[in-house]
Design a protein around this motif. Structure first.
Motif, PDB file in Angstrom:
ATOM      1  N   GLU A  24      29.455 -10.990 -28.154  1.00 29.87           N
ATOM      2  CA  GLU A  24      30.340 -10.210 -27.285  1.00 29.87           C
ATOM      3  C   GLU A  24      29.811  -8.793 -27.071  1.00 29.87           C
ATOM      4  OE1 GLU A  24      32.971 -11.186 -25.699  1.00 29.87           O
ATOM      5  OE2 GLU A  24      33.699 -13.002 -26.676  1.00 29.87           O
ATOM      6  N   LYS A  25      29.106  -8.252 -28.067  1.00 30.53           N
ATOM      7  CA  LYS A  25      28.521  -6.911 -27.954  1.00 30.53           C
ATOM      8  C   LYS A  25      27.312  -6.882 -27.031  1.00 30.53           C
ATOM      9  CE  LYS A  25      29.692  -4.724 -32.370  1.00 30.53           C
ATOM     10  NZ  LYS A  25      29.132  -4.157 -33.621  1.00 30.53           N
ATOM     11  N   GLY A  26      26.849  -8.043 -26.616  1.00 32.52           N
ATOM     12  CA  GLY A  26      25.661  -8.119 -25.779  1.00 32.52           C
ATOM     13  C   GLY A  26      24.428  -8.599 -26.501  1.00 32.52           C
ATOM     14  N   GLY A  27      24.569  -8.917 -27.785  1.00 27.88           N
ATOM     15  CA  GLY A  27      23.437  -9.454 -28.524  1.00 27.88           C
ATOM     16  C   GLY A  27      23.132 -10.882 -28.122  1.00 27.88           C
ATOM     17  N   ASN A  28      21.968 -11.351 -28.542  1.00 22.28           N
ATOM     18  CA  ASN A  28      21.591 -12.731 -28.236  1.00 22.28           C
ATOM     19  C   ASN A  28      21.790 -13.610 -29.468  1.00 22.28           C
ATOM     20  OD1 ASN A  28      19.381 -12.214 -29.906  1.00 22.28           O
ATOM     21  ND2 ASN A  28      17.942 -11.925 -28.201  1.00 22.28           N
ATOM     22  N   ALA A  29      21.363 -14.861 -29.369  1.00 21.68           N
ATOM     23  CA  ALA A  29      21.567 -15.812 -30.465  1.00 21.68           C
ATOM     24  C   ALA A  29      20.851 -15.382 -31.736  1.00 21.68           C
ATOM     25  CB  ALA A  29      21.097 -17.204 -30.033  1.00 21.68           C
ATOM     26  N   PHE A  30      19.707 -14.710 -31.599  1.00 17.72           N
ATOM     27  CA  PHE A  30      18.949 -14.255 -32.770  1.00 17.72           C
ATOM     28  C   PHE A  30      19.719 -13.161 -33.504  1.00 17.72           C
ATOM     29  CE2 PHE A  30      16.006 -15.848 -29.571  1.00 17.72           C
ATOM     30  CZ  PHE A  30      15.275 -16.780 -30.292  1.00 17.72           C
ATOM     31  N   ASP A  31      20.256 -12.202 -32.746  1.00 16.63           N
ATOM     32  CA  ASP A  31      21.081 -11.157 -33.354  1.00 16.63           C
ATOM     33  C   ASP A  31      22.295 -11.763 -34.054  1.00 16.63           C
ATOM     34  OD1 ASP A  31      19.563  -8.927 -32.234  1.00 16.63           O
ATOM     35  OD2 ASP A  31      20.503  -9.404 -30.306  1.00 16.63           O
ATOM     36  N   ALA A  32      22.961 -12.679 -33.366  1.00 18.06           N
ATOM     37  CA  ALA A  32      24.191 -13.266 -33.886  1.00 18.06           C
ATOM     38  C   ALA A  32      23.932 -14.076 -35.151  1.00 18.06           C
ATOM     39  CB  ALA A  32      24.835 -14.148 -32.820  1.00 18.06           C
ATOM     40  N   ALA A  33      22.857 -14.857 -35.162  1.00 13.73           N
ATOM     41  CA  ALA A  33      22.549 -15.674 -36.336  1.00 13.73           C
ATOM     42  C   ALA A  33      22.249 -14.795 -37.544  1.00 13.73           C
ATOM     43  CB  ALA A  33      21.364 -16.596 -36.037  1.00 13.73           C
ATOM     44  N   ALA A  34      21.529 -13.696 -37.329  1.00 12.85           N
ATOM     45  CA  ALA A  34      21.204 -12.803 -38.440  1.00 12.85           C
ATOM     46  C   ALA A  34      22.459 -12.153 -39.004  1.00 12.85           C
ATOM     47  CB  ALA A  34      20.216 -11.731 -37.984  1.00 12.85           C
ATOM     48  N   ALA A  35      23.352 -11.678 -38.120  1.00 13.93           N
ATOM     49  CA  ALA A  35      24.593 -11.075 -38.595  1.00 13.93           C
ATOM     50  C   ALA A  35      25.395 -12.071 -39.422  1.00 13.93           C
ATOM     51  CB  ALA A  35      25.413 -10.578 -37.408  1.00 13.93           C
ATOM     52  N   ALA A  36      25.488 -13.303 -38.942  1.00  9.69           N
ATOM     53  CA  ALA A  36      26.204 -14.345 -39.683  1.00  9.69           C
ATOM     54  C   ALA A  36      25.509 -14.645 -41.004  1.00  9.69           C
ATOM     55  CB  ALA A  36      26.305 -15.608 -38.835  1.00  9.69           C
ATOM     56  N   GLY A  37      24.191 -14.636 -40.999  1.00 14.09           N
ATOM     57  CA  GLY A  37      23.439 -14.908 -42.219  1.00 14.09           C
ATOM     58  C   GLY A  37      23.731 -13.894 -43.313  1.00 14.09           C
ATOM     59  N   PHE A  38      23.839 -12.630 -42.951  1.00 13.35           N
ATOM     60  CA  PHE A  38      24.151 -11.615 -43.954  1.00 13.35           C
ATOM     61  C   PHE A  38      25.600 -11.719 -44.427  1.00 13.35           C
ATOM     62  CE2 PHE A  38      20.376  -9.520 -42.019  1.00 13.35           C
ATOM     63  CZ  PHE A  38      19.617  -9.445 -43.174  1.00 13.35           C
ATOM     64  N   VAL A  39      26.516 -12.067 -43.533  1.00 14.68           N
ATOM     65  CA  VAL A  39      27.905 -12.266 -43.963  1.00 14.68           C
ATOM     66  C   VAL A  39      28.000 -13.441 -44.934  1.00 14.68           C
ATOM     67  CG1 VAL A  39      30.245 -12.837 -43.201  1.00 14.68           C
ATOM     68  CG2 VAL A  39      28.881 -11.207 -41.898  1.00 14.68           C
ATOM     69  N   LEU A  40      27.241 -14.504 -44.682  1.00 13.15           N
ATOM     70  CA  LEU A  40      27.232 -15.640 -45.609  1.00 13.15           C
ATOM     71  C   LEU A  40      26.825 -15.211 -47.014  1.00 13.15           C
ATOM     72  CD1 LEU A  40      25.703 -18.453 -43.366  1.00 13.15           C
ATOM     73  CD2 LEU A  40      27.890 -18.589 -44.563  1.00 13.15           C
ATOM     74  N   GLN A  41      25.886 -14.257 -47.127  1.00 14.04           N
ATOM     75  CA  GLN A  41      25.466 -13.774 -48.442  1.00 14.04           C
ATOM     76  C   GLN A  41      26.620 -13.147 -49.207  1.00 14.04           C
ATOM     77  OE1 GLN A  41      22.262 -11.069 -47.554  1.00 14.04           O
ATOM     78  NE2 GLN A  41      20.867 -12.686 -46.914  1.00 14.04           N
ATOM     79  N   VAL A  42      27.564 -12.572 -48.476  1.00 19.64           N
ATOM     80  CA  VAL A  42      28.698 -11.898 -49.099  1.00 19.64           C
ATOM     81  C   VAL A  42      29.821 -12.879 -49.415  1.00 19.64           C
ATOM     82  CG1 VAL A  42      30.448 -10.093 -48.807  1.00 19.64           C
ATOM     83  CG2 VAL A  42      28.135  -9.751 -47.888  1.00 19.64           C
ATOM     84  N   VAL A  43      30.199 -13.718 -48.460  1.00 25.25           N
ATOM     85  CA  VAL A  43      31.413 -14.521 -48.595  1.00 25.25           C
ATOM     86  C   VAL A  43      31.188 -15.875 -49.256  1.00 25.25           C
ATOM     87  CG1 VAL A  43      32.461 -13.356 -46.623  1.00 25.25           C
ATOM     88  CG2 VAL A  43      31.258 -15.526 -46.260  1.00 25.25           C
ATOM     89  N   GLU A  44      29.928 -16.315 -49.381  1.00 22.55           N
ATOM     90  CA  GLU A  44      29.632 -17.549 -50.115  1.00 22.55           C
ATOM     91  C   GLU A  44      28.603 -17.264 -51.213  1.00 22.55           C
ATOM     92  OE1 GLU A  44      29.970 -21.496 -48.482  1.00 22.55           O
ATOM     93  OE2 GLU A  44      29.493 -20.680 -46.500  1.00 22.55           O
ATOM     94  N   PRO A  45      28.916 -16.363 -52.173  1.00 17.75           N
ATOM     95  CA  PRO A  45      27.925 -15.976 -53.184  1.00 17.75           C
ATOM     96  C   PRO A  45      27.600 -17.079 -54.178  1.00 17.75           C
ATOM     97  CG  PRO A  45      30.064 -15.036 -53.722  1.00 17.75           C
ATOM     98  CD  PRO A  45      30.196 -15.659 -52.356  1.00 17.75           C
ATOM     99  N   HIS A  46      28.425 -18.120 -54.207  1.00 17.51           N
ATOM    100  CA  HIS A  46      28.124 -19.264 -55.087  1.00 17.51           C
ATOM    101  C   HIS A  46      27.112 -20.203 -54.441  1.00 17.51           C
ATOM    102  CE1 HIS A  46      31.149 -20.490 -52.311  1.00 17.51           C
ATOM    103  NE2 HIS A  46      31.384 -21.685 -52.841  1.00 17.51           N
ATOM    104  N   PHE A  47      26.761 -19.961 -53.177  1.00 18.43           N
ATOM    105  CA  PHE A  47      25.828 -20.825 -52.471  1.00 18.43           C
ATOM    106  C   PHE A  47      24.568 -20.101 -51.984  1.00 18.43           C
ATOM    107  CE2 PHE A  47      29.378 -23.927 -50.972  1.00 18.43           C
ATOM    108  CZ  PHE A  47      29.297 -24.597 -52.178  1.00 18.43           C
ATOM    109  N   ASN A  48      24.623 -18.790 -51.828  1.00 17.69           N
ATOM    110  CA  ASN A  48      23.440 -18.049 -51.350  1.00 17.69           C
ATOM    111  C   ASN A  48      23.640 -16.569 -51.607  1.00 17.69           C
ATOM    112  OD1 ASN A  48      23.589 -16.934 -47.939  1.00 17.69           O
ATOM    113  ND2 ASN A  48      25.371 -17.428 -49.181  1.00 17.69           N
ATOM    114  N   GLY A  49      22.558 -15.787 -51.381  1.00 21.54           N
ATOM    115  CA  GLY A  49      22.664 -14.356 -51.604  1.00 21.54           C
ATOM    116  C   GLY A  49      21.484 -13.621 -51.006  1.00 21.54           C
ATOM    117  N   LEU A  50      21.541 -12.300 -51.059  1.00 15.31           N
ATOM    118  CA  LEU A  50      20.471 -11.461 -50.528  1.00 15.31           C
ATOM    119  C   LEU A  50      19.161 -11.700 -51.268  1.00 15.31           C
ATOM    120  CD1 LEU A  50      19.574  -9.172 -48.636  1.00 15.31           C
ATOM    121  CD2 LEU A  50      20.537  -7.527 -50.275  1.00 15.31           C
ATOM    122  N   GLY A  51      19.225 -12.196 -52.496  1.00 14.74           N
ATOM    123  CA  GLY A  51      18.013 -12.502 -53.252  1.00 14.74           C
ATOM    124  C   GLY A  51      17.504 -13.917 -53.042  1.00 14.74           C
ATOM    125  N   GLY A  52      18.048 -14.624 -52.040  1.00 13.86           N
ATOM    126  CA  GLY A  52      17.684 -16.022 -51.818  1.00 13.86           C
ATOM    127  C   GLY A  52      16.656 -16.222 -50.725  1.00 13.86           C
TER     128      GLY A  52
END
Length: 592
Positions: A24-52
């Motif tokens: 919605e901000k004007g980003g593309n699929a690459f921007d969006a996937a990366a943002a989601a990827g970092f959120v996943l590191q926070v909200v699913e810490p039992h499955f992945n993380g910034l050190g993964g």
């Protein structure tokens, strides 16, 4: 879900929402996937993380090409079989610091963003920072893992206790949970990026440098070199990873491995992941009349399962880092070899692991010799003895790892399967709020094997994103959690679409099943020959017929196997599509 602007699906509703917000901000699929990827590191810490780690497969409309970003970090330069054996170990531990590899996820996202993204890094990381700093509703699975491991966190992995035991107690499922140390790490990476002279690309490079040559690498080096950590063996060991290992690495970009199946060209990462096993299964199944079998029939399930056994046997014998081993991938995917292997599929279930001999080469199946824990071992020690991210509750429905898929209005598609660095893998690194990944546990101590433990090698990961073109145009991107089972559950999804014409959502809801015939990638590397796990909503007559064919059928709960997430491009109608499996009531798809 159908739309025209953007399509998103992930294994958690908050990353999906973040990805759509970026679009919605004007980003593309690459921007969006990366943002989601970092959120996943926070909200699913039992499955992945910034050190993964994370493999990413994408289609770029600008270049009309598919590429793979390898975010699987390699083993340290000090990683040798002799070192592990000198410690009296028979396997690489599944937790702790010994199996730690270079954390590849951050570098992979930076590499992808630098080549294809459009938004500044602050627009990508703001969502993860917000959830880490201000809090998010804790998943039941995360709360379960923390509760089981609380004695470990209070007596051994003390920094993990500081992060995951607020007020000294396990947090409740659904409570608002924060990780301020992780938020500070993201914010410092942003500050280092903002201080760089130059534009967006220079800032991405500065953030990457801060991670791999700056404060993150320094903290990891200091912790690993000075700390003995209790691991899955029940003993304490120091790790091998150091700052130089991190400084020497950068995420690689490479061509995909591909196979034609009907109108589809399926693209996967290389044999440093298990991904080509998906293609080997397709190559075997291409010789059967699947459309003549009813979807979910005994003929269909038996044929798919038996082909999976053959393909995964080859994974065990032949897959590894192609930079360090000669992997006969062209032969394994070839018509002649596939026809030869297909002839082994019998009316009865196979009870042996049968790798092939491509070009007459002799297969090498490493012997698994698990470490034994004393019968008096505490419950939490028995849990970390298993290298899977999940807390093992005697269930067949293990859905570890995460997935994010995005398609945008420009014609780009991205699929990523992040994992590693989960809270059960190793202690939190002081000051960073992250754990290191333990992917080296998937390697063998057998000399000469393609997946042998050794310096600078990529462990054979189970992470396996998929992207398919139809008639030469981008059509599907999909993935699922599930470790070794990923390329069985996603295969069943793909066959439901490609051979049986189901829409994406119906395909995610089709019957799921898998075989555990081969050695698991994670310690203690157990196998269960002839085991066939099928969801309980399977037709009872089909189950009886499968048992009559010699399968040891085990029933899992209805809608419990896998969490397939998918997006699609419908070129004929000019539409975007998204779907998310109902399993776990957690994956979330959206379109606009």
């Amino acid at each position: 879900m159908v739309g025209t602007f953007g399509a998103v699906s992930s294994t958690h509703w908050l990353p999906s929402a973040a990805a759509m917000s970026v679009l919605e901000k004007g980003g593309n699929a690459f921007d969006a996937a990366a943002a989601a990827g970092f959120v996943l590191q926070v909200v699913e810490p039992h499955f992945n993380g910034l050190g993964g780690d994370v493999p990413i497969v994408s289609y770029s409309a600008a270049t009309d090409s598919v590429q793979v970003v390898c975010g699987q970090g390699p083993t340290p330069q000090a990683a040798t079989i002799n070192h592990i054996e000198s410690l009296g170990l028979r396997q690489i531990p599944g937790s702790g610091l010994l199996p730690a590899v270079v954390p590849g996820a951050f570098g992979a996202w930076m590499r992808m963003l630098s080549e294809h993204g459009t938004l500044p890094l602050s627009d990508i990381l703001d969502y993860a920072i917000g959830y880490a700093e201000d809090g998010f509703p804790l998943l039941a699975g995360t709360a379960d893992a923390i509760e089981v491991l609380a004695p470990l966190f209070t007596t051994e992995w003390m920094e993990s206790g500081r992060v995951y035991l607020p007020n000294g107690r396990p947090p409740a499922a659904g409570s608002r949970f924060r990780n301020p140390a992780l938020a500070d790490t993201y914010k410092r990476l942003l500050r280092e990026a903002a201080a760089a002279s130059g534009g967006r690309e220079a800032q991405l490079a500065a953030a990457e440098k801060a991670f791999y040559q700056g404060f993150v690498a320094e903290a990891i080096d200091s912790f690993v070199s000075a700390t003995e950590v209790l691991d899955s063996t029940g003993r304490r060991h120091k790790g091998l990873l150091n700052g130089q290992d991190m400084a020497d690495w950068r995420a690689g970009v490479e061509s995909s491995v591909q196979l034609q199946y009907g109108d589809y060209t399926v693209h996967k990462p290389g044999p440093w992941s298990q991904s080509p096993v998906f293609l080997q299964q397709l190559a075997l199944l291409d010789g059967f009349d699947l459309r003549g079998m009813r979807l979910g029939s005994a003929d269909y399930i038996h044929t798919v399962a038996e082909c999976a056994k053959l393909a995964f046997a080859d994974r065990e014998a032949w897959y590894g880092d192609p930079d360090h081993s000669d992997i006969p991938l062209d032969v394994l995917l070839g018509l002649e070899y596939s026809a030869e292997r297909r002839s082994l599929v019998d009316a009865k279930a196979s009870d042996t692991l049968r790798p092939g001999s491509p070009s007459g080469r002799r297969p090498h199946l490493p012997k698994q010799d698990p470490e034994e824990l004393p019968p008096t071992a505490s419950h939490w020690l028995a849990q970390i003895h298993n290298g899977l991210p999940t807390v093992v509750k005697a269930t067949a429905a293990r859905n570890d790892t995460c997935t994010i898929v995005v398609a945008d209005r420009f014609g780009n598609m991205v699929v990523a399967v992040p994992s590693g660095g989960w809270l059960k893998s190793s202690p939190v690194v002081p000051g960073l709020g992250l754990s290191l990944g333990t992917r080296a546990q998937t390697m063998t101590l057998a000399e000469g094997h393609p997946n042998s433990f050794g310096p600078g090698r990529r462990p054979r990961t189970t992470l396996s994103p998929s992207l398919a073109l139809k008639d030469g145009k981008p059509s599907l991107a999909f993935g699922t959690p599930g470790g070794d089972r990923q390329d069985q559950w996603t295969l069943e999804f793909f066959l439901a679409v490609a051979d049986f014409g189901l829409d994406l959502q119906s395909a995610t809801e089709s019957l799921a099943f898998h075989t555990d015939h081969f050695a698991a990638s994670f310690t203690p590397h157990e196998s269960r020959p002839k085991a066939l796990v099928v969801e309980r909503n399977c037709d009872p007559d089909v189950i009886e017929e499968l048992r009559g064919r010699g399968h040891d059928v085990e029933l899992a709960a209805e809608f419990s196997l896998g969490k397939v997430c998918a997006v699609g491009l419908d070129h004929e109608r000019g539409l975007l599509r998204a779907a998310a499996s109902p399993r776990g009531r957690q994956p979330y798809a959206m379109c606009r």
